[in-house]
Design a protein around this motif. Structure first.
Motif, PDB file in Angstrom:
ATOM      1  N   VAL A 127      71.672 127.568  40.502  1.00  0.00           N
ATOM      2  CA  VAL A 127      71.062 127.271  39.205  1.00  0.00           C
ATOM      3  C   VAL A 127      72.139 126.873  38.186  1.00  0.00           C
ATOM      4  CG1 VAL A 127      69.829 128.277  37.242  1.00  0.00           C
ATOM      5  CG2 VAL A 127      68.997 128.655  39.554  1.00  0.00           C
ATOM      6  N   VAL A 128      73.244 127.622  38.148  1.00  0.00           N
ATOM      7  CA  VAL A 128      74.298 127.297  37.183  1.00  0.00           C
ATOM      8  C   VAL A 128      74.853 125.893  37.438  1.00  0.00           C
ATOM      9  CG1 VAL A 128      76.648 127.853  36.459  1.00  0.00           C
ATOM     10  CG2 VAL A 128      74.941 129.661  36.641  1.00  0.00           C
ATOM     11  N   ALA A 129      75.147 125.597  38.715  1.00  0.00           N
ATOM     12  CA  ALA A 129      75.709 124.271  39.020  1.00  0.00           C
ATOM     13  C   ALA A 129      74.712 123.171  38.679  1.00  0.00           C
ATOM     14  CB  ALA A 129      76.100 124.205  40.495  1.00  0.00           C
ATOM     15  N   ALA A 130      73.446 123.368  39.057  1.00  0.00           N
ATOM     16  CA  ALA A 130      72.442 122.331  38.789  1.00  0.00           C
ATOM     17  C   ALA A 130      72.246 122.143  37.286  1.00  0.00           C
ATOM     18  CB  ALA A 130      71.119 122.705  39.454  1.00  0.00           C
ATOM     19  N   VAL A 131      72.255 123.243  36.517  1.00  0.00           N
ATOM     20  CA  VAL A 131      72.082 123.143  35.070  1.00  0.00           C
ATOM     21  C   VAL A 131      73.261 122.393  34.447  1.00  0.00           C
ATOM     22  CG1 VAL A 131      72.128 124.484  32.923  1.00  0.00           C
ATOM     23  CG2 VAL A 131      70.564 125.125  34.744  1.00  0.00           C
ATOM     24  N   VAL A 132      74.475 122.756  34.855  1.00  0.00           N
ATOM     25  CA  VAL A 132      75.648 122.107  34.274  1.00  0.00           C
ATOM     26  C   VAL A 132      75.616 120.600  34.528  1.00  0.00           C
ATOM     27  CG1 VAL A 132      78.155 121.890  34.439  1.00  0.00           C
ATOM     28  CG2 VAL A 132      77.104 124.152  34.294  1.00  0.00           C
ATOM     29  N   ILE A 133      75.402 120.211  35.779  1.00  0.00           N
ATOM     30  CA  ILE A 133      75.378 118.785  36.113  1.00  0.00           C
ATOM     31  C   ILE A 133      74.206 118.095  35.408  1.00  0.00           C
ATOM     32  CG2 ILE A 133      75.151 117.100  37.985  1.00  0.00           C
ATOM     33  CD1 ILE A 133      76.310 119.254  39.862  1.00  0.00           C
ATOM     34  N   GLY A 134      73.027 118.693  35.536  1.00  0.00           N
ATOM     35  CA  GLY A 134      71.821 118.081  34.981  1.00  0.00           C
ATOM     36  C   GLY A 134      71.876 117.934  33.474  1.00  0.00           C
ATOM     37  N   LEU A 137      74.555 115.168  32.383  1.00  0.00           N
ATOM     38  CA  LEU A 137      74.121 113.795  32.619  1.00  0.00           C
ATOM     39  C   LEU A 137      72.850 113.464  31.839  1.00  0.00           C
ATOM     40  CD1 LEU A 137      74.843 113.431  36.441  1.00  0.00           C
ATOM     41  CD2 LEU A 137      76.245 112.747  34.497  1.00  0.00           C
ATOM     42  N   GLY A 138      71.927 114.409  31.796  1.00  0.00           N
ATOM     43  CA  GLY A 138      70.654 114.173  31.121  1.00  0.00           C
ATOM     44  C   GLY A 138      70.807 113.948  29.629  1.00  0.00           C
ATOM     45  N   SER A 139      71.667 114.742  28.973  1.00  0.00           N
ATOM     46  CA  SER A 139      71.804 114.586  27.530  1.00  0.00           C
ATOM     47  C   SER A 139      72.513 113.275  27.200  1.00  0.00           C
ATOM     48  CB  SER A 139      72.565 115.771  26.925  1.00  0.00           C
ATOM     49  OG  SER A 139      73.811 115.915  27.548  1.00  0.00           O
ATOM     50  N   LEU A 140      73.480 112.913  28.024  1.00  0.00           N
ATOM     51  CA  LEU A 140      74.148 111.624  27.815  1.00  0.00           C
ATOM     52  C   LEU A 140      73.168 110.470  27.934  1.00  0.00           C
ATOM     53  CD1 LEU A 140      77.448 112.602  28.603  1.00  0.00           C
ATOM     54  CD2 LEU A 140      77.339 110.149  28.549  1.00  0.00           C
ATOM     55  N   TYR A 194      66.743 118.988  36.183  1.00  0.00           N
ATOM     56  CA  TYR A 194      67.303 119.358  34.876  1.00  0.00           C
ATOM     57  C   TYR A 194      67.703 118.117  34.089  1.00  0.00           C
ATOM     58  CZ  TYR A 194      67.310 124.170  36.386  1.00  0.00           C
ATOM     59  OH  TYR A 194      66.905 125.395  36.810  1.00  0.00           O
ATOM     60  N   ALA A 195      68.252 117.135  34.800  1.00  0.00           N
ATOM     61  CA  ALA A 195      68.648 115.902  34.119  1.00  0.00           C
ATOM     62  C   ALA A 195      67.440 115.272  33.446  1.00  0.00           C
ATOM     63  CB  ALA A 195      69.282 114.932  35.113  1.00  0.00           C
ATOM     64  N   ARG A 196      66.323 115.214  34.160  1.00  0.00           N
ATOM     65  CA  ARG A 196      65.098 114.642  33.603  1.00  0.00           C
ATOM     66  C   ARG A 196      64.618 115.425  32.386  1.00  0.00           C
ATOM     67  NH1 ARG A 196      61.948 110.044  35.211  1.00  0.00           N
ATOM     68  NH2 ARG A 196      63.526 109.033  36.449  1.00  0.00           N
ATOM     69  N   LEU A 197      64.607 116.741  32.571  1.00  0.00           N
ATOM     70  CA  LEU A 197      64.121 117.633  31.521  1.00  0.00           C
ATOM     71  C   LEU A 197      64.924 117.438  30.237  1.00  0.00           C
ATOM     72  CD1 LEU A 197      61.974 119.912  31.589  1.00  0.00           C
ATOM     73  CD2 LEU A 197      63.822 121.512  31.992  1.00  0.00           C
ATOM     74  N   VAL A 198      66.241 117.451  30.382  1.00  0.00           N
ATOM     75  CA  VAL A 198      67.116 117.345  29.210  1.00  0.00           C
ATOM     76  C   VAL A 198      67.046 115.943  28.614  1.00  0.00           C
ATOM     77  CG1 VAL A 198      69.496 117.427  28.424  1.00  0.00           C
ATOM     78  CG2 VAL A 198      68.642 119.149  29.977  1.00  0.00           C
ATOM     79  N   ARG A 199      66.931 114.941  29.461  1.00  0.00           N
ATOM     80  CA  ARG A 199      66.870 113.570  28.962  1.00  0.00           C
ATOM     81  C   ARG A 199      65.652 113.383  28.066  1.00  0.00           C
ATOM     82  NH1 ARG A 199      63.727 109.117  30.905  1.00  0.00           N
ATOM     83  NH2 ARG A 199      64.555 107.159  30.112  1.00  0.00           N
ATOM     84  N   THR A 200      64.505 113.868  28.541  1.00  0.00           N
ATOM     85  CA  THR A 200      63.290 113.733  27.746  1.00  0.00           C
ATOM     86  C   THR A 200      63.461 114.418  26.397  1.00  0.00           C
ATOM     87  OG1 THR A 200      62.142 113.911  29.830  1.00  0.00           O
ATOM     88  CG2 THR A 200      60.798 113.976  27.850  1.00  0.00           C
ATOM     89  N   ALA A 201      63.998 115.649  26.426  1.00  0.00           N
ATOM     90  CA  ALA A 201      64.191 116.381  25.176  1.00  0.00           C
ATOM     91  C   ALA A 201      65.169 115.630  24.274  1.00  0.00           C
ATOM     92  CB  ALA A 201      64.699 117.788  25.468  1.00  0.00           C
TER      93      ALA A 201
END
Lengths: 319, 262, 322
Positions: A127-134, A137-140, A194-201
């Protein structure tokens, strides 16, 4: 140039200069004890009476405690680590072995207790690794948009096109069966969510006036991302991560069940369910108790995640 | 494009826009939001920009603030050509022009305290930190009529009027010459609107500020502005003193607009 | 004049887990005659929208209502939900604040209006279409057929507002609640919509409760006005009386705060402070802490309801005499 009447800049005849600075004197009501910091008060107010969230939290906490103190909690710590006791094979639950013993005579209770360790480590690491990567990349992608967004999102599309478990299995199978490889496989299939989730937000937050205000205030991109975009898009991520804490254990269990995850003699819940599957009708306890452990942690994580959803909303308490 | 800062003698005018044009493409259809606008704002006045929604007044202001890049034309701020400035140079001129928003709550980051919000331009534009920063923030908050105990609060703990005061404090913290007021009171109640308008007038007098006031409220613009510009479909169709706009409007559109005060 | 709607001492509180968590309405009084437009005016959080919803019986399930809402001699608060639902849409109607949100984006205007016609008037297709077309034409939409075939996003804000006015009037209600019908519109369109409401109200003899924060709207459109503050009617009467001889300090403050001055005319008269958020903890007059002419006994008990002129009442211990 527009002709200005003389002296227009000066507003004539203003007398009550002090009066117009009068602050809004009204104070918001503070019904709870004033000495508690706001955050704590909010947490208490939201939690009060919410049995399900507390229950979920207790389950998760119990698993963590179990994992840490496994050698002291387990009645047969040696067997929890893999020692075999052929004399007591396949015993039904009794006062000596509450959960019974398996085909190699090992105490199931001890193995379920020790099984919390790999489960916890895997899910936290994944979870930590996926959150960090996601999140990175997602916020960028969400804030910058343009071609960066395009490339990242097509990449996540590729990952998301596979059913997650299938993707994990393929990667794990390609890398070869081991716990480390299972972790890598799980991270690979988890981060795009996570990338998708953060990107949308991030996309919706970048439109907010306060982000424009930060630009006017001279904040550079990295500060806008950190203080304005990320801080306000992490809520769904935290909720999702809490729920995933359970889901990853389930997926890791599935991998182990298929022989792609933890290897014997590790006490792993998925592995234990796999061990017991051939004898589930005659020796039901071998597969049932580790299965129940997985069920409990998934349930606990979900309940906690739901509760956090309300808790993290800063306006939740104010009506 | 090299960002050489060319100078222009603008007779002490704070803003000088020349042929500013901004197009947006939506689904491959280009919409000209701002159409070759020439505009001069002298120092220490309030320039009111009126027009219906979609007439381009907000876009024009955002071009001036360099939040949008223009497609044609030049923008001069206190004589400096800022049309194509980037990064550090752009940040240096941001100090001189600030923005106050329509929705006071949405303009503040809900997860930042009032203190952090007001401190942001001071840190980013003036490099002030530590003890000096705290003192500056206190002074800024005091000037808009808020108290020290508001600093640790979050936006949702304040009223709309208080949040707008915070927005004004943030805009004025870096001591700008020009402040764009984008519908600063349209989300507020009349009684609070009066407080905010009075505050803006006082601050203008004390600090010799120049305001660009965007509004659709004709009462507000008549009370606040010295000069009014009327925008219609991306063009600035009429500019005159506030009184002249109301008493002798020249353009047909202006006549319908000012004839409709309820 | 016989009154169509009388609201007396209307209180609304919201409960959560059997505890009252807020009491946004603490005593609203209204009086509306046939064919009149009553403006309910007040600031954010004064309870004006809730009053409209309470009249329509459209409050959420955790709302507790007390007091009287008497419509055509019928006590609405004692009716069961079914009867009230039947009244809504036939006798009572709502013109919503945000027409774009009130209309369904995936159906055409025609489909949605026909649904209304069928539900409330029991009209078959062809008859309904004629009725809809004539109503759309009556609200100034020159090409009713095109409007009927359009989806909400294809129409401008002003046109959508006309559509929801037509929808509200379709069943010929006797009372319409218009909740801030022009807030989202430009000044030129606002003028047109207010005129339209006024005109249709005249033609159909319908009564209108117009909820607004803008005294200018009340002045130009309404016959009567009720000024709400912190969930109570603080002053009501004919528009001409109340606006020319405001008796409550709050009404006077609201009028004085309007920026109806030219540039350079000196500062505006603001009301200090802001509207109280928690009305449950108020003692005495809710306006006392912002009032310029407050006296010590203002915080002891509710202020009395005094008459200062024919049909002009004010809730203040020391009202300004006209």
């Amino acid at each position: 140039m527009i002709p200005l009447p003389p002296g227009t800049a000066e507003t004539a005849g203003q007398t009550e200069a002090g009066d117009e600075r009068a602050p809004d004197t009204f104070e918001l009501p503070r019904p709870h004890a004033a000495f508690l910091p706001t955050r704590t008060r909010r947490v208490i107010a939201t939690l009060r009476g919410d049995v399900l969230v507390i229950g979920g939290g207790l389950i998760v906490l119990a698993v963590i405690v179990t994992a840490i103190f496994a050698p002291w909690l387990a009645p047969y710590p040696g067997q929890g680590r893999g020692a075999v006791d052929v004399a007591h094979r396949g015993l039904a639950p009794s006062s000596a072995h509450w959960f019974g013993t398996d085909q190699l005579g090992r105490d199931i209770l001890s193995r379920v207790i020790f099984g919390a360790r790999p489960a916890l480590v895997i899910s936290v690491v994944v979870v930590v690794a996926a959150v960090v990567i996601g999140v990175a990349l997602g916020s960028l992608a969400g804030y910058l948009g343009g071609w960066i967004d395009e490339i990242l999102m097509r990449l996540t599309d590729v990952f998301l096109a596979f059913p997650p478990l299938l993707l994990t299995m393929i990667v794990a199978a390609l890398l070869g069966p081991s716990l480390q490889h299972a972790v890598i496989a799980l991270v690979i299939s988890w981060w795009p969510w996570y990338a998708r989730l953060v990107r949308t937000a991030a996309q919706s937050i970048r439109q907010r006036p306060y982000v424009e205000a930060a630009r006017v205030s001279g904040a550079p991109t990295r500060r806008i991302l950190r203080r304005h975009i990320l801080r306000n898009s992490l809520n769904p991520v935290i909720v999702q991560a809490t729920v995933d804490f359970g889901t990853v254990i389930l997926a890791a269990g599935a991998l182990a069940f298929l022989g792609l995850g933890a290897q014997p003699p590790t006490a792993d819940w998925g592995l234990m369910v796999a061990d017991g599957r051939t004898t589930v009708t005659t020796q039901w306890w071998i597969a049932t108790f580790p299965g129940l452990a997985i069920f409990a942690i998934v349930l606990g994580a979900n309940l906690l995640g739901d509760g956090l959803q309300n808790l993290l909303n800063p306006r939740a308490v104010r009506r | 494009m090299t960002a050489t800062m060319s100078r222009l003698d603008t007779d002490g005018n704070v803003v000088e826009l020349r042929g500013v044009t901004k197009r947006f493409s939506r689904r491959r259809v280009a919409v000209t939001a701002v159409d070759s606008v020439d505009l001069t704002i002298p120092s220490n006045i309030t320039f009111g920009l009126i027009g219906e929604s979609g007439s381009g007044k907000s876009t024009l202001a955002r071009c001036l603030l360099r939040l949008h890049d223009v497609d044609a034309g030049s923008i001069f701020l206190e004589g400096d050509d800022i049309t194509h400035l980037r990064r550090a140079r752009l940040r240096r001129v941001r100090r001189r022009m600030q923005l106050v928003f329509q929705d006071p709550y949405a303009a503040l980051n809900p997860r930042m305290t009032i203190e952090d919000s007001v401190a942001e331009p001071l840190t980013e534009l003036m490099g002030i930190r530590g003890r000096a920063l705290h003192a500056k923030v206190r002074r800024a908050i005091d000037e808009v009529g808020l108290a020290v105990h508001h600093l640790a609060r979050y936006p949702h703990e304040l009223s709309g009027g208080q949040c707008q005061r915070v927005g004004i404090a943030r805009a004025l913290a870096a001591e700008p010459a020009l402040v764009v007021l984008d519908e600063p009171t349209s989300a507020l109640d009349v009684s609070v609107q009066a407080q905010i308008l009075n505050l803006l007038n006082t601050l203008q007098r004390e600090r010799r500020l120049t305001y660009l006031l965007i509004t659709h409220d004709l009462d507000v613009v008549r009370y606040m502005a010295n000069v009014i510009g009327v925008m219609y479909r991306g063009r600035l169709i009429e500019t005159n003193t506030a009184e002249a706009i109301f008493t002798e409007p020249r353009q047909a559109y202006t006549q319908t607009l000012v004839g409709t005060t309820p | 004049m016989s009154s169509l709607l009388t609201v007396q001492d209307l209180c609304v509180r919201f409960v959560s887990r059997r505890k009252t968590v807020s009491q946004p309405l603490r005593g609203v009084n209204l009086n509306l005659g046939r064919g009149e437009i009553l403006g309910i005016v007040g600031e954010t959080g004064c309870g004006k929208t809730l009053t409209g919803l309470a009249i329509l019986g459209a409050l959420s399930a955790n709302a507790r209502v007390s007091g009287q809402i008497c419509y055509e001699g019928q006590e609405l608060t004692s009716l069961d939900e079914q009867t009230r639902a039947k009244l809504r849409g036939t006798s009572l109607a709502l013109i919503p604040q945000n027409p774009a949100a009130a209309l369904d984006p995936v159906h055409t205007i025609g489909t949605q209006l026909q649904l209304l016609a069928r539900r409330h008037l029991d009209r078959r297709h062809s008859a309904a279409v004629d009725l809809i077309d004539s109503e759309l034409a009556a609200v100034g939409l020159t090409d009713p057929e095109r409007v009927r075939r359009s989806y909400p996003h294809e129409l401008s804000g002003g046109m959508l507002q006309r559509v929801v006015i037509a929808a509200a009037l379709l069943a010929r209600p006797r009372l319409v609640v218009a909740d801030e019908p022009t807030t989202a519109l430009d000044v030129t369109i606002e003028r047109q919509i207010l005129n339209l409401i006024r005109d249709r109200q005249h033609q159909l003899g319908v009564s209108v409760v117009l909820v607004t924060h803008d005294i200018g709207v009340v002045e130009s459109t309404c016959d009567k006005v009720a000024v709400l503050y912190a969930g109570r009617t603080v002053e009501q009467g004919l528009v001409a009386d109340v606006l020319s001889h405001p008796s409550h300090p709050y009404t006077r403050g609201l009028l004085a705060a309007l920026p109806r001055k030219k540039h350079g005319d000196g500062p505006l008269t603001a009301i200090p402070g802001s509207v109280p958020v928690d009305t449950m903890r108020l003692k005495g007059c809710a306006f006392a802490d912002r009032c310029g002419s407050v006296r010590p006994d203002c915080t002891e008990g509710e202020p009395p309801n005094t008459s200062v002129g024919p049909g002009h009442t004010v809730e203040c211990r020391y009202p300004e005499q006209a």
